[in-house]
Design a protein around this motif. Structure first.
Motif, short mmCIF file in Angstrom:
data_model
loop_
_atom_site.label_atom_id
_atom_site.label_comp_id
_atom_site.label_asym_id
_atom_site.label_seq_id
_atom_site.Cartn_x
_atom_site.Cartn_y
_atom_site.Cartn_z
N TRP A 1 43.02 48.85 43.04
CA TRP A 1 43.06 47.37 42.90
C TRP A 1 42.45 46.95 41.15
CZ3 TRP A 1 39.56 43.78 41.75
CH2 TRP A 1 39.61 42.22 41.99
N LEU A 2 41.51 47.58 40.89
CA LEU A 2 41.24 47.18 39.45
C LEU A 2 42.28 47.57 38.54
CD1 LEU A 2 37.50 48.27 39.56
CD2 LEU A 2 38.45 45.92 39.17
N ASP A 3 42.97 48.69 38.65
CA ASP A 3 44.10 49.17 37.68
C ASP A 3 45.07 48.34 37.75
OD1 ASP A 3 44.94 51.04 36.00
OD2 ASP A 3 45.96 52.03 37.39
N ASP A 4 45.25 47.78 38.95
CA ASP A 4 46.76 47.00 39.21
C ASP A 4 46.44 45.56 39.31
OD1 ASP A 4 48.22 49.40 39.38
OD2 ASP A 4 48.07 49.42 41.53
N ILE A 5 45.37 45.17 38.74
CA ILE A 5 45.04 43.50 39.02
C ILE A 5 46.23 42.86 38.01
CG2 ILE A 5 43.37 43.47 37.31
CD1 ILE A 5 41.75 41.69 38.92
N GLY A 6 46.78 42.05 38.65
CA GLY A 6 47.84 41.36 37.91
C GLY A 6 47.35 40.03 37.08
N GLY B 1 33.46 52.32 42.08
CA GLY B 1 34.45 53.03 42.85
C GLY B 1 34.86 54.65 42.72
N SER B 2 34.50 54.75 41.44
CA SER B 2 34.62 56.26 40.92
C SER B 2 33.48 57.35 41.63
CB SER B 2 34.46 56.49 39.38
OG SER B 2 35.80 55.88 38.98
N LEU B 3 32.35 56.79 41.55
CA LEU B 3 31.30 57.43 42.17
C LEU B 3 31.21 57.80 43.65
CD1 LEU B 3 28.30 56.08 39.96
CD2 LEU B 3 29.12 58.34 39.97
N PHE B 4 31.70 56.57 44.33
CA PHE B 4 31.48 56.60 45.94
C PHE B 4 33.01 56.98 46.46
CE2 PHE B 4 27.62 54.21 44.72
CZ PHE B 4 26.74 54.92 45.31
N GLY B 5 33.82 57.41 45.67
CA GLY B 5 35.22 57.56 46.01
C GLY B 5 35.83 56.44 46.79
N LEU B 6 35.74 55.17 46.12
CA LEU B 6 36.57 53.86 46.53
C LEU B 6 37.76 53.82 45.92
CD1 LEU B 6 33.19 51.91 46.91
CD2 LEU B 6 34.22 52.89 48.95
N ALA C 1 32.85 38.21 28.88
CA ALA C 1 32.02 39.35 28.82
C ALA C 1 31.39 39.85 30.34
CB ALA C 1 30.61 39.37 27.74
N PHE C 2 31.00 38.85 31.07
CA PHE C 2 30.39 39.38 32.51
C PHE C 2 31.79 39.72 33.25
CE2 PHE C 2 30.35 37.82 36.82
CZ PHE C 2 29.19 38.58 37.09
N LEU C 3 32.98 39.28 33.16
CA LEU C 3 34.12 39.78 33.91
C LEU C 3 34.32 41.10 33.41
CD1 LEU C 3 36.57 36.80 33.96
CD2 LEU C 3 35.76 37.97 35.90
N PHE C 4 34.33 41.42 32.11
CA PHE C 4 34.57 42.77 31.44
C PHE C 4 33.33 43.76 32.17
CE2 PHE C 4 33.14 46.40 28.41
CZ PHE C 4 34.31 46.82 28.40
N LEU C 5 31.96 43.31 32.24
CA LEU C 5 31.01 44.03 32.71
C LEU C 5 31.17 44.17 34.29
CD1 LEU C 5 27.86 42.77 30.55
CD2 LEU C 5 29.11 45.01 30.39
N LEU C 6 31.43 43.34 34.74
CA LEU C 6 31.91 43.51 36.27
C LEU C 6 32.88 44.68 36.61
CD1 LEU C 6 31.23 42.27 39.11
CD2 LEU C 6 33.05 40.73 38.83
N GLY C 7 33.90 44.48 35.73
CA GLY C 7 34.96 45.50 36.02
C GLY C 7 34.56 46.85 35.71
N VAL C 8 33.60 46.86 34.55
CA VAL C 8 33.08 48.46 34.36
C VAL C 8 32.37 48.79 35.56
CG1 VAL C 8 31.72 49.54 32.99
CG2 VAL C 8 33.33 48.08 31.72
N PHE C 9 31.60 47.86 36.05
CA PHE C 9 30.41 48.29 37.13
C PHE C 9 31.34 48.70 38.37
CE2 PHE C 9 28.44 46.81 40.99
CZ PHE C 9 27.21 47.69 40.99
#
Length: 168
Positions: free
Chosen positions: A56-61, A45-50, A32-40
């Motif tokens: 990286w989050l999308d392609d994490i293997g 990344g979206s808000l600050f244009g990172l 659950a923490f990992l999920f929340l960390l990913g969402v955060f």
């Protein structure tokens, strides 16, 4: 021989089934923490244009995901058991990690205990006859029922007072 130090009694060790339940609960909390960390991180990344972070989050293997899970697991147990002697699951189930004297283990023992959790099948090792997992025996720690431990220690200290003259 001086018997002024409490030594843990094996009868207050929690069962292998209880340990397995703690293991499952803690893994749910970690996931659950990992999920929340990913969402955060995705929101950040979206808000600050990172864009690099979002990519990286999308392609994490699978390998990176496993390494991240192991790292978060070690950090989770070091923080929770290091500070409180209990993980979130142990708070829920009324159990606690102690040393052989029923005291909170040193941070070094907790760190060693946390590192040992990455040994394959360690999460099932406490289902054996002793009820102690590999991470317990390698770090000289025990998982006990907190209320039973408190009662045992109180009884131990009360018995030590028998025959002692009170000075007024």
């Amino acid at each position: 021989m001086n018997n002024s130090t409490y030594i843990l009694d094996d009868k207050i060790l929690v069962s292998g089934g209880q340990r397995f339940f703690n293991y499952l609960l803690d893994n749910i909390f970690i996931l659950a923490f990992l999920f929340l960390l990913g969402v955060f991180l995705a929101l950040l990344g979206s808000l600050f244009g990172l864009n690099g972070l979002v990519i990286w989050l999308d392609d994490i293997g699978d390998l990176a995901g496993r390494v991240l899970f192991v790292a978060v697991t070690i950090i989770y147990y070091c923080i929770t058991e290091g500070l409180f002697g209990r993980s979130l699951a142990k708070f829920i189930t009324g159990t606690i990690v102690v040393d052989e004297n029923g005291a909170k283990p040193s941070f070094g023992s907790i760190f060693k205990r946390s590192l040992c959790r990455i040994i394959p099948f360690d999460g099932l090792s406490f289902l054996g006859s002793s009820g102690r997992g590999w991470h317990d025996s390698m770090s000289d720690t025990y998982v006990v029922n907190k209320k039973a431990l408190e009662e045992e220690v109180r009884t131990f200290h009360d018995l030590k007072l028998i025959g002692v003259h009170e000075v007024v």
